[in-house]
Design a protein around this motif. Sequence first.
Motif, PDB file in Angstrom:
ATOM      1  N   HIS A 160       0.826  -1.201   0.000  1.00 33.40           N
ATOM      2  CA  HIS A 160       0.000   0.000   0.000  1.00 33.40           C
ATOM      3  C   HIS A 160       0.864   1.256   0.000  1.00 33.40           C
ATOM      4  N   LEU A 161       0.360   2.254  -0.715  1.00 35.13           N
ATOM      5  CA  LEU A 161       1.071   3.512  -0.922  1.00 35.13           C
ATOM      6  C   LEU A 161       0.296   4.634  -0.252  1.00 35.13           C
ATOM      7  N   ALA A 162       0.991   5.445   0.527  1.00 36.62           N
ATOM      8  CA  ALA A 162       0.342   6.575   1.199  1.00 36.62           C
ATOM      9  C   ALA A 162       0.426   7.836   0.350  1.00 36.62           C
ATOM     10  N   VAL A 163      -0.670   8.594   0.322  1.00 36.97           N
ATOM     11  CA  VAL A 163      -0.694   9.946  -0.246  1.00 36.97           C
ATOM     12  C   VAL A 163      -1.239  10.844   0.855  1.00 36.97           C
ATOM     13  N   VAL A 164      -0.372  11.681   1.439  1.00 34.38           N
ATOM     14  CA  VAL A 164      -0.734  12.435   2.637  1.00 34.38           C
ATOM     15  C   VAL A 164      -0.544  13.933   2.390  1.00 34.38           C
ATOM     16  N   PHE A 165      -1.636  14.691   2.517  1.00 35.48           N
ATOM     17  CA  PHE A 165      -1.602  16.141   2.334  1.00 35.48           C
ATOM     18  C   PHE A 165      -1.304  16.827   3.661  1.00 35.48           C
ATOM     19  N   GLY A 166      -0.377  17.778   3.634  1.00 38.57           N
ATOM     20  CA  GLY A 166      -0.048  18.554   4.820  1.00 38.57           C
ATOM     21  C   GLY A 166      -0.301  20.028   4.596  1.00 38.57           C
ATOM     22  N   ASP A 167       0.303  20.857   5.447  1.00 36.82           N
ATOM     23  CA  ASP A 167       0.136  22.310   5.337  1.00 36.82           C
ATOM     24  C   ASP A 167       0.819  22.880   4.099  1.00 36.82           C
ATOM     25  N   GLU A 168       2.041  22.380   3.800  1.00 35.54           N
ATOM     26  CA  GLU A 168       2.868  23.001   2.776  1.00 35.54           C
ATOM     27  C   GLU A 168       3.206  22.087   1.604  1.00 35.54           C
ATOM     28  N   ARG A 169       3.020  20.788   1.777  1.00 36.91           N
ATOM     29  CA  ARG A 169       3.375  19.861   0.710  1.00 36.91           C
ATOM     30  C   ARG A 169       2.582  18.574   0.861  1.00 36.91           C
ATOM     31  N   VAL A 170       2.515  17.803  -0.227  1.00 39.17           N
ATOM     32  CA  VAL A 170       1.893  16.491  -0.196  1.00 39.17           C
ATOM     33  C   VAL A 170       2.984  15.440  -0.309  1.00 39.17           C
ATOM     34  N   ARG A 171       2.870  14.398   0.507  1.00 40.62           N
ATOM     35  CA  ARG A 171       3.848  13.317   0.480  1.00 40.62           C
ATOM     36  C   ARG A 171       3.226  12.089  -0.175  1.00 40.62           C
ATOM     37  N   VAL A 172       3.927  11.545  -1.154  1.00 41.57           N
ATOM     38  CA  VAL A 172       3.505  10.300  -1.804  1.00 41.57           C
ATOM     39  C   VAL A 172       4.515   9.235  -1.431  1.00 41.57           C
ATOM     40  N   GLY A 173       4.080   8.235  -0.683  1.00 40.07           N
ATOM     41  CA  GLY A 173       4.972   7.190  -0.231  1.00 40.07           C
ATOM     42  C   GLY A 173       5.139   7.238   1.277  1.00 40.07           C
ATOM     43  N   PRO A 174       5.843   6.259   1.821  1.00 39.17           N
ATOM     44  CA  PRO A 174       6.445   5.157   1.080  1.00 39.17           C
ATOM     45  C   PRO A 174       5.419   4.132   0.613  1.00 39.17           C
ATOM     46  N   LEU A 175       5.831   3.328  -0.349  1.00 41.27           N
ATOM     47  CA  LEU A 175       5.036   2.173  -0.738  1.00 41.27           C
ATOM     48  C   LEU A 175       5.451   1.044   0.197  1.00 41.27           C
ATOM     49  N   VAL A 176       4.518   0.592   1.011  1.00 41.43           N
ATOM     50  CA  VAL A 176       4.819  -0.385   2.063  1.00 41.43           C
ATOM     51  C   VAL A 176       4.734  -1.804   1.501  1.00 41.43           C
ATOM     52  N   ASP A 177       5.819  -2.550   1.652  1.00 43.33           N
ATOM     53  CA  ASP A 177       5.844  -3.971   1.323  1.00 43.33           C
ATOM     54  C   ASP A 177       5.718  -4.734   2.637  1.00 43.33           C
ATOM     55  N   PRO A 178       4.541  -5.241   2.963  1.00 45.98           N
ATOM     56  CA  PRO A 178       4.358  -5.895   4.267  1.00 45.98           C
ATOM     57  C   PRO A 178       5.399  -6.982   4.530  1.00 45.98           C
ATOM     58  N   GLY A 179       6.080  -6.850   5.656  1.00 42.36           N
ATOM     59  CA  GLY A 179       7.079  -7.842   6.045  1.00 42.36           C
ATOM     60  C   GLY A 179       8.424  -7.682   5.383  1.00 42.36           C
TER      61      GLY A 179
END
Length: 274
Positions: A160-179
């Motif tokens: 699963h890949l995170a896309v997280v919006f903040g105050d000043e920038r958006v972060r894409v990642g990390p792409l999590v490889d379980p285990g």
Amino acid sequence: MVYALDPRIHRVWRSPSSLQFGVDRAILTLDDLSNADERMLVALEAGVTMSGLQMVARRARADAGAPARLLERLAPVLAVPRGAEQESERGAGRPVAVVDGAGHTAVRLIEVLDAAGVDVRSGLSWTDPAVDTAAVAVVVGSFAIEPERHRRWLRRDVPHLAVVFGDERVRVGPLVDPGAGPCLGCVDLHRTDADPAWPAMAAQLHTRDARRETPLIGSAAAGVAAFAVLDRLGGGRSLSGSSVTVDYADGARAERSWEPHPACGCLTLPTPER
């Protein structure tokens, strides 16, 4: 079965007998092309069966093995044979990607992945079978992804890949490889190392909208996420254990690597504090 040249790859003549496939980067260059080769290439532009290609070769007075030899040389620039493509579609469905989230970024990401041939789903309940069988998921949120939300993907062993919006920038990642790499819990623990007050702040931000998801920024984030998803579905490891941020003000991008946190139990038992 119909053979055809990949229409996405541009062809340019280097000389009357030398043909190059690809402009920015030469994927293939064919030298010393004969009249028969040229006629078969014309047939391959529209698509032709092997029997049709053999007929073109005979009319151009080429030997019987000419079509097979040309197809072998053209292998890097041929489109998927139509017969093989249909057989593949009957044999297995498209890879499934799940978008866990809403908003402009989620909508744009769905559009891009669907156009790329991915079976993309959204708005699913956790009991939907696609949740357990997904090849990859994208989790869209603001400031911090709720622990239970990303742990559900971790427990199912779904990358699963995170896309997280903040105050000043958006972060894409990390792409999590379980285990096999850092999880989103590791990211929060690293942020806690940098600022011990982060857990208290994150608890207040889990359900808060950053209000910075404009069409421009959302499209930029969706583009980065789509490349990572498509790379993963193709067997690559783009953004595995790393993230890219896109600045709201000027679109500047920065990449960061993440390591598993020793206090997180996603890979091994947590290291006890001394």
